[in-house]
Design a protein around this motif. Structure first.
Motif, PDB file in Angstrom:
ATOM      1  N   SER A  68       2.422   1.937  -3.201  1.00 41.03           N
ATOM      2  CA  SER A  68       1.947   2.056  -4.646  1.00 41.03           C
ATOM      3  C   SER A  68       1.249   3.031  -4.453  1.00 41.03           C
ATOM      4  CB  SER A  68       0.628   0.715  -4.968  1.00 41.03           C
ATOM      5  OG  SER A  68      -0.437   1.136  -3.274  1.00 41.03           O
ATOM      6  N   LYS A  69       1.443   4.039  -3.443  1.00 44.85           N
ATOM      7  CA  LYS A  69       0.608   5.262  -2.878  1.00 44.85           C
ATOM      8  C   LYS A  69       1.984   6.443  -3.594  1.00 44.85           C
ATOM      9  CE  LYS A  69      -0.630   8.411   0.678  1.00 44.85           C
ATOM     10  NZ  LYS A  69      -1.216   8.917   1.985  1.00 44.85           N
ATOM     11  N   ASN A 116       7.594   9.693   0.329  1.00 49.17           N
ATOM     12  CA  ASN A 116       6.101  10.388  -0.467  1.00 49.17           C
ATOM     13  C   ASN A 116       6.291  11.532   0.500  1.00 49.17           C
ATOM     14  OD1 ASN A 116       4.072  10.146  -2.059  1.00 49.17           O
ATOM     15  ND2 ASN A 116       3.010   9.192  -0.573  1.00 49.17           N
ATOM     16  N   ASP A 151      -2.136   0.809  -8.479  1.00 53.60           N
ATOM     17  CA  ASP A 151      -2.905   0.340  -7.613  1.00 53.60           C
ATOM     18  C   ASP A 151      -2.036  -0.733  -7.139  1.00 53.60           C
ATOM     19  OD1 ASP A 151      -4.809  -2.413  -7.749  1.00 53.60           O
ATOM     20  OD2 ASP A 151      -5.823  -0.796  -9.038  1.00 53.60           O
ATOM     21  N   GLU A 152      -2.601  -1.204  -5.936  1.00 53.12           N
ATOM     22  CA  GLU A 152      -1.606  -2.093  -5.243  1.00 53.12           C
ATOM     23  C   GLU A 152      -1.206  -3.502  -5.991  1.00 53.12           C
ATOM     24  OE1 GLU A 152      -3.796  -2.258  -0.634  1.00 53.12           O
ATOM     25  OE2 GLU A 152      -3.842  -0.890  -0.815  1.00 53.12           O
ATOM     26  N   SER A 211       3.312   9.626 -11.342  1.00 54.94           N
ATOM     27  CA  SER A 211       2.014   8.581 -11.866  1.00 54.94           C
ATOM     28  C   SER A 211       1.851   8.159 -12.493  1.00 54.94           C
ATOM     29  CB  SER A 211       1.177  10.325 -11.415  1.00 54.94           C
ATOM     30  OG  SER A 211      -0.023   9.561 -11.434  1.00 54.94           O
ATOM     31  N   ARG A 219       6.911   5.681   2.056  1.00 54.13           N
ATOM     32  CA  ARG A 219       5.775   6.371   2.820  1.00 54.13           C
ATOM     33  C   ARG A 219       6.653   7.961   3.079  1.00 54.13           C
ATOM     34  NH1 ARG A 219       5.784   7.751   7.697  1.00 54.13           N
ATOM     35  NH2 ARG A 219       7.577   6.677   8.287  1.00 54.13           N
ATOM     36  N   ASN A 277       1.540   5.825  -7.019  1.00 55.95           N
ATOM     37  CA  ASN A 277      -0.121   6.220  -7.310  1.00 55.95           C
ATOM     38  C   ASN A 277      -0.143   5.595  -8.492  1.00 55.95           C
ATOM     39  OD1 ASN A 277      -2.370   7.394  -7.714  1.00 55.95           O
ATOM     40  ND2 ASN A 277      -2.091   8.990  -9.526  1.00 55.95           N
ATOM     41  N   LYS A 280       0.636  -1.229   0.056  1.00 61.75           N
ATOM     42  CA  LYS A 280      -0.259   0.224  -0.022  1.00 61.75           C
ATOM     43  C   LYS A 280       1.239   1.364  -0.253  1.00 61.75           C
ATOM     44  CE  LYS A 280      -4.136   2.078   2.790  1.00 61.75           C
ATOM     45  NZ  LYS A 280      -4.184   2.132   4.049  1.00 61.75           N
ATOM     46  N   GLN A 281       1.846   1.648   0.527  1.00 64.95           N
ATOM     47  CA  GLN A 281       2.888   2.292   0.693  1.00 64.95           C
ATOM     48  C   GLN A 281       3.806   2.351  -0.474  1.00 64.95           C
ATOM     49  OE1 GLN A 281       4.982   0.889   4.416  1.00 64.95           O
ATOM     50  NE2 GLN A 281       3.951   2.792   5.817  1.00 64.95           N
TER      51      GLN A 281
END
Length: 372
Positions: free
Chosen positions: A54-55, A259, A60-61, A186, A256, A58, A51-52
């Motif tokens: 993919s964020k 970002n 999809d997980e 992105s 994380r 930008n 999740k971290q």
């Protein structure tokens, strides 16, 4: 000593190390177990790391596949696409300024019946999207172009390249190892980009872990390819093998932090680069020339030629106070193919040094160059 070889690898952040230690000593379960707390906790940790990352991208997980690093990601992708789509064509396009983890795979594929077109690059290592367009044929199955050059810092226009590939119906892969965590990007907004490779250790995470991002098709499934490893079916069957949970957790934490600090870090890296260029220009004047561009590049990467000085001799003399390199750490024994691709002769290549900053480099430390 001032460490300026961050394009080769970065020191791990204390927060990353502390989080990893938990999954080395206490939470040591195998996430594929799922029937007891240690396994469930490990599975949750991998999910959170995904999740971290993919964020940061930008993405999809479900599109993020964990690997041992960008070299493995490149190998999985190039060999996997070549094998799976060989009945549709055996032509691949790349550039002369790619990382060796792409070029050497392309050479391997050439030995196994594939044809590879190596695009020329300009004086800063960028391809021309029109030349790419003209190079794509009916039997072209894949284009692989580096996003940010590891020796020069130059950015290829991936959006324009993706537009060309999308229009031609050809898969596009990019090695984004040097840009992830350093510039905003992105994945979701670059529709023609099919695959992306990256590593944790270029953004203050651990060595031995990276990712391959694979675009979902219109049915919500990952673009199919032949896996490099066969076994337990982990990572959607793309990358089988027991999860290196502590490393994956470390990559997630590094993502994380990157970002959260991206804008601040980019500004600081740009200031560090500007300051070093100012000092070098004042001190060495006509005795140096810069191989890197000043714009459209990764902040904090400078490739400079010290005219008349052998780079290996100079680096050894500097080593007690400054750590830098002649170029890619993965092919340090060879003269840089990237610098040769941009038109430098062997003498000029052997006079060139790469300095690469970290966002954690202190501005005042750059003043050490005044004492050279």
């Amino acid at each position: 000593m001032l460490y300026l070889d961050n394009s080769a690898t970065t020191p791990i952040l204390p927060e990353v190390k502390d989080k990893m230690i938990t999954y080395l000593s206490e939470e040591y379960g195998n996430p594929s177990g799922k029937y007891y707390d240690l396994a469930i906790n490990a599975e949750a940790a991998v999910k959170e790391a995904r999740k971290q990352l993919s964020k940061l991208l930008n993405a999809d997980e479900k599109e993020v596949i964990f690997t041992s690093g960008a070299t493995e990601s490149n190998n999985i992708l190039l060999k996997g696409v070549a094998h799976y789509y060989s009945s549709q064509g055996k032509h691949i396009i790349t550039s002369k300024a790619e990382h060796s983890a792409v070029l050497e795979v392309c050479e391997y594929l050439e030995e196994n019946g594939f044809e590879v077109t190596y695009l020329d690059v300009d004086q800063f290592g960028r391809i021309n999207s029109e030349e790419l367009k003209n190079a794509i044929r009916q039997d072209t199955i894949l284009v692989s172009i580096i996003w940010g050059n590891n020796e020069l810092g130059s950015l290829n226009d991936i959006e324009a390249i993706a537009h060309v590939c999308e229009g031609k119906g050809v898969f596009l892969h990019t090695d984004a190892t040097q840009v992830v965590g350093k510039i905003p990007l992105s994945w979701k907004d670059i529709k023609g980009l099919s695959f992306l490779s990256c590593s944790a250790h270029k953004m203050h995470g651990p060595k031995g872990v990276g990712a391959l991002v694979i675009r979902k098709d219109r049915y919500g499934k990952l673009i199919p390819l032949t896996p490099l490893f066969h076994g337990g079916g982990q990572e959607e069957g793309i990358r089988s093998g027991t999860y290196s949970v502590h490393n994956i957790v470390g990559m997630g934490e590094a993502a994380r932090i990157a970002n959260n600090n991206l804008e601040k870090n980019t500004k600081h890296l740009t200031l560090l680069e500007d300051r070093l260029i100012e000092i070098l220009t004042e001190k060495f004047s006509d005795n140096i020339t810069f191989n890197s561009d000043r714009t459209n590049k990764i902040p904090g990467v400078i490739n400079v030629r010290f005219i008349g000085l052998n780079n290996e001799v100079l680096l050894k003399k500097l080593s007690p106070i400054i750590a830098a390199s002649t170029g890619s750490a993965c092919s340090s024994a060879k003269p840089s193919h990237v610098l040769q691709a941009i038109g430098l002769d062997l003498k000029e290549v052997r006079e060139s040094i790469r300095f690469s900053f970290s966002p954690y480099t202190n501005m005042e430390d750059v003043n050490i160059f005044k004492e050279l």
